[in-house]
Design a protein around this motif. Structure first.
Motif, PDB file in Angstrom:
ATOM      1  N   TYR A   1      60.117  39.754  32.129  1.00  0.00           N
ATOM      2  CA  TYR A   1      61.173  40.403  32.919  1.00  0.00           C
ATOM      3  C   TYR A   1      61.286  39.784  34.305  1.00  0.00           C
ATOM      4  N   ASP A   2      62.518  39.575  34.727  1.00  0.00           N
ATOM      5  CA  ASP A   2      62.791  39.019  36.057  1.00  0.00           C
ATOM      6  C   ASP A   2      63.105  40.110  37.076  1.00  0.00           C
ATOM      7  N   ILE A   3      63.775  41.166  36.619  1.00  0.00           N
ATOM      8  CA  ILE A   3      64.190  42.253  37.494  1.00  0.00           C
ATOM      9  C   ILE A   3      63.637  43.564  36.948  1.00  0.00           C
ATOM     10  N   VAL A   4      62.983  44.333  37.805  1.00  0.00           N
ATOM     11  CA  VAL A   4      62.427  45.623  37.399  1.00  0.00           C
ATOM     12  C   VAL A   4      63.036  46.705  38.297  1.00  0.00           C
ATOM     13  N   TYR A   5      63.851  47.546  37.695  1.00  0.00           N
ATOM     14  CA  TYR A   5      64.345  48.737  38.390  1.00  0.00           C
ATOM     15  C   TYR A   5      63.268  49.797  38.274  1.00  0.00           C
ATOM     16  N   LEU A   6      62.836  50.334  39.410  1.00  0.00           N
ATOM     17  CA  LEU A   6      61.714  51.274  39.434  1.00  0.00           C
ATOM     18  C   LEU A   6      62.171  52.611  40.013  1.00  0.00           C
ATOM     19  N   GLY A   7      62.170  53.646  39.155  1.00  0.00           N
ATOM     20  CA  GLY A   7      62.632  54.952  39.591  1.00  0.00           C
ATOM     21  C   GLY A   7      61.507  55.970  39.694  1.00  0.00           C
ATOM     22  N   TYR A   8      61.660  56.908  40.622  1.00  0.00           N
ATOM     23  CA  TYR A   8      60.607  57.897  40.855  1.00  0.00           C
ATOM     24  C   TYR A   8      61.146  59.001  41.764  1.00  0.00           C
ATOM     25  N   PRO A   9      60.557  60.199  41.702  1.00  0.00           N
ATOM     26  CA  PRO A   9      60.854  61.238  42.678  1.00  0.00           C
ATOM     27  C   PRO A   9      59.960  61.059  43.903  1.00  0.00           C
ATOM     28  N   THR A  10      60.359  61.635  45.018  1.00  0.00           N
ATOM     29  CA  THR A  10      59.503  61.659  46.199  1.00  0.00           C
ATOM     30  C   THR A  10      58.565  62.860  46.084  1.00  0.00           C
ATOM     31  N   TRP A  11      57.281  62.602  46.149  1.00  0.00           N
ATOM     32  CA  TRP A  11      56.291  63.690  46.095  1.00  0.00           C
ATOM     33  C   TRP A  11      55.619  63.777  47.456  1.00  0.00           C
ATOM     34  N   GLY A  12      55.926  64.828  48.212  1.00  0.00           N
ATOM     35  CA  GLY A  12      55.305  64.995  49.522  1.00  0.00           C
ATOM     36  C   GLY A  12      55.513  63.804  50.424  1.00  0.00           C
ATOM     37  N   MET A  13      56.724  63.191  50.363  1.00  0.00           N
ATOM     38  CA  MET A  13      57.090  62.005  51.158  1.00  0.00           C
ATOM     39  C   MET A  13      56.343  60.752  50.722  1.00  0.00           C
ATOM     40  N   ARG A  14      55.670  60.826  49.601  1.00  0.00           N
ATOM     41  CA  ARG A  14      54.876  59.694  49.119  1.00  0.00           C
ATOM     42  C   ARG A  14      55.344  59.246  47.734  1.00  0.00           C
ATOM     43  N   LEU A  15      54.863  58.074  47.344  1.00  0.00           N
ATOM     44  CA  LEU A  15      55.093  57.568  45.996  1.00  0.00           C
ATOM     45  C   LEU A  15      54.165  58.302  45.034  1.00  0.00           C
ATOM     46  N   PRO A  16      54.669  58.831  43.931  1.00  0.00           N
ATOM     47  CA  PRO A  16      53.792  59.548  43.002  1.00  0.00           C
ATOM     48  C   PRO A  16      52.613  58.686  42.555  1.00  0.00           C
ATOM     49  N   PRO A  17      51.420  59.262  42.464  1.00  0.00           N
ATOM     50  CA  PRO A  17      50.232  58.497  42.048  1.00  0.00           C
ATOM     51  C   PRO A  17      50.412  57.777  40.719  1.00  0.00           C
ATOM     52  N   ALA A  18      51.182  58.358  39.811  1.00  0.00           N
ATOM     53  CA  ALA A  18      51.406  57.714  38.516  1.00  0.00           C
ATOM     54  C   ALA A  18      52.158  56.395  38.673  1.00  0.00           C
ATOM     55  N   VAL A  19      53.082  56.340  39.635  1.00  0.00           N
ATOM     56  CA  VAL A  19      53.835  55.102  39.876  1.00  0.00           C
ATOM     57  C   VAL A  19      52.917  54.052  40.506  1.00  0.00           C
ATOM     58  N   LYS A  20      52.045  54.497  41.407  1.00  0.00           N
ATOM     59  CA  LYS A  20      51.068  53.570  41.982  1.00  0.00           C
ATOM     60  C   LYS A  20      50.174  52.994  40.886  1.00  0.00           C
ATOM     61  N   SER A  21      49.775  53.841  39.964  1.00  0.00           N
ATOM     62  CA  SER A  21      48.929  53.402  38.855  1.00  0.00           C
ATOM     63  C   SER A  21      49.662  52.358  38.016  1.00  0.00           C
ATOM     64  N   PHE A  22      50.931  52.596  37.758  1.00  0.00           N
ATOM     65  CA  PHE A  22      51.745  51.653  36.982  1.00  0.00           C
ATOM     66  C   PHE A  22      51.854  50.305  37.698  1.00  0.00           C
ATOM     67  N   LEU A  23      52.130  50.333  38.995  1.00  0.00           N
ATOM     68  CA  LEU A  23      52.286  49.088  39.749  1.00  0.00           C
ATOM     69  C   LEU A  23      50.990  48.292  39.810  1.00  0.00           C
ATOM     70  N   SER A  24      49.859  48.987  39.806  1.00  0.00           N
ATOM     71  CA  SER A  24      48.562  48.307  39.904  1.00  0.00           C
ATOM     72  C   SER A  24      48.167  47.592  38.612  1.00  0.00           C
ATOM     73  N   GLU A  25      48.853  47.881  37.519  1.00  0.00           N
ATOM     74  CA  GLU A  25      48.482  47.317  36.224  1.00  0.00           C
ATOM     75  C   GLU A  25      49.131  45.974  35.927  1.00  0.00           C
ATOM     76  N   TYR A  26      50.136  45.584  36.693  1.00  0.00           N
ATOM     77  CA  TYR A  26      50.888  44.368  36.379  1.00  0.00           C
ATOM     78  C   TYR A  26      51.012  43.469  37.608  1.00  0.00           C
ATOM     79  N   ASN A  27      51.270  42.204  37.323  1.00  0.00           N
ATOM     80  CA  ASN A  27      51.502  41.228  38.389  1.00  0.00           C
ATOM     81  C   ASN A  27      53.011  41.073  38.571  1.00  0.00           C
ATOM     82  N   PHE A  28      53.516  41.523  39.704  1.00  0.00           N
ATOM     83  CA  PHE A  28      54.952  41.478  39.966  1.00  0.00           C
ATOM     84  C   PHE A  28      55.347  40.287  40.838  1.00  0.00           C
ATOM     85  N   SER A  29      54.447  39.345  41.010  1.00  0.00           N
ATOM     86  CA  SER A  29      54.748  38.171  41.837  1.00  0.00           C
ATOM     87  C   SER A  29      55.966  37.428  41.300  1.00  0.00           C
ATOM     88  N   GLY A  30      56.896  37.140  42.181  1.00  0.00           N
ATOM     89  CA  GLY A  30      58.086  36.393  41.801  1.00  0.00           C
ATOM     90  C   GLY A  30      59.182  37.233  41.174  1.00  0.00           C
TER      91      GLY A  30
END
Length: 243
Positions: free
Chosen positions: A156-185
């Motif tokens: 994939y070249d383009i990743v649309y990433l959707g999420y709700p705001t939880w307490g003005m922060r990124l939901p922990p589940a989304v952080k977990s998802f981002l930590s699992e992959y290399n999004f370089s480039g």
């Protein structure tokens, strides 16, 4: 030296000079011909960039629309949860949250694949229980394991990433998802639903987890306005050069 010999030498000299001039002219013609096709700069038909109206370079290529949404909570007024931005909306007879509503609008506009981010252990259906769990995760820095696996993320070249705001922060589940992959480039395009407080610190968090990705301007809307946001979504996609 005899006169006849002088004539022969003169004739040979003239012939050699004419031969050299002819070879040079042929080489010059061939060189001009090789550089005159479509100009001297080669055209790369495999380029993955184009310019938007604002002269911003935006990657184009294979698209993934992915999102996290806590679906099934209707405990607060107007069907909106101010912390999770979740609500129940009909989608093919299946409950769908506000972020999922926006995700499907984006997919309809740009195409690609769509995947919902789900944790291994689902969040509680009860609002208060979810809020308490989130607060504990935030305090400890815990990121719940994600059950959603994307085997071909590299494609994939383009990743649309959707999420709700939880307490003005990124939901922990989304952080977990981002930590699992290399999004370089890659190009990450955030979109967000919220209870009225906007994006908070979510985009900065995405940039921290994906320092070598291009993070474009985010789309943000109040959860209760998600279902009527199709025109706003299209205008945003046009602004960032995706449609």
């Amino acid at each position: 030296m005899k006169k006849s010999n002088k004539i022969v030498i003169l004739f040979l000299s003239v012939a050699m000079a004419m031969l050299l001039i002819g070879v040079y002219s042929v080489k010059k013609i061939k060189w001009k011909s090789s550089t005159s096709r479509s100009g001297s700069i080669p055209i790369d038909n495999t380029s993955k960039t184009h310019l938007t109206d604002g002269q911003k370079t935006v990657n184009t290529g294979k698209i993934l629309v992915t999102y996290f949404s806590r679906v099934g909570d209707t405990s607060s007024g107007d069907g909106v949860d101010a912390v999770t931005s979740a609500s129940l909306r009909a989608g093919d007879n299946v409950p769908i949250g506000n972020t999922g509503v926006i995700a499907n609008m984006i997919k309809k506009a740009v195409g690609g694949d769509i995947v919902q981010i789900q944790t291994v252990t689902p969040y509680p259906k009860d609002y208060v229980a979810t809020r308490n769990q989130y607060k504990k995760e935030l305090a400890s820095g815990y990121m719940p394991p994600v059950g959603t696996k994307i085997e071909n993320m590299d494609s994939y070249d383009i990743v649309y990433l959707g999420y709700p705001t939880w307490g003005m922060r990124l939901p922990p589940a989304v952080k977990s998802f981002l930590s699992e992959y290399n999004f370089s480039g890659k190009t990450i395009v955030p979109f967000n639903t919220n209870g009225g407080y906007g994006l908070g610190d979510t985009v900065n968090s995405i940039k921290e987890f994906c320092p070598n990705a291009a993070v474009l301007e985010a789309f943000s809307v109040r959860g209760k306005e998600a279902a009527s946001s199709q025109d706003a979504v299209h205008a945003w996609l046009h602004k960032i050069g995706m449609v």
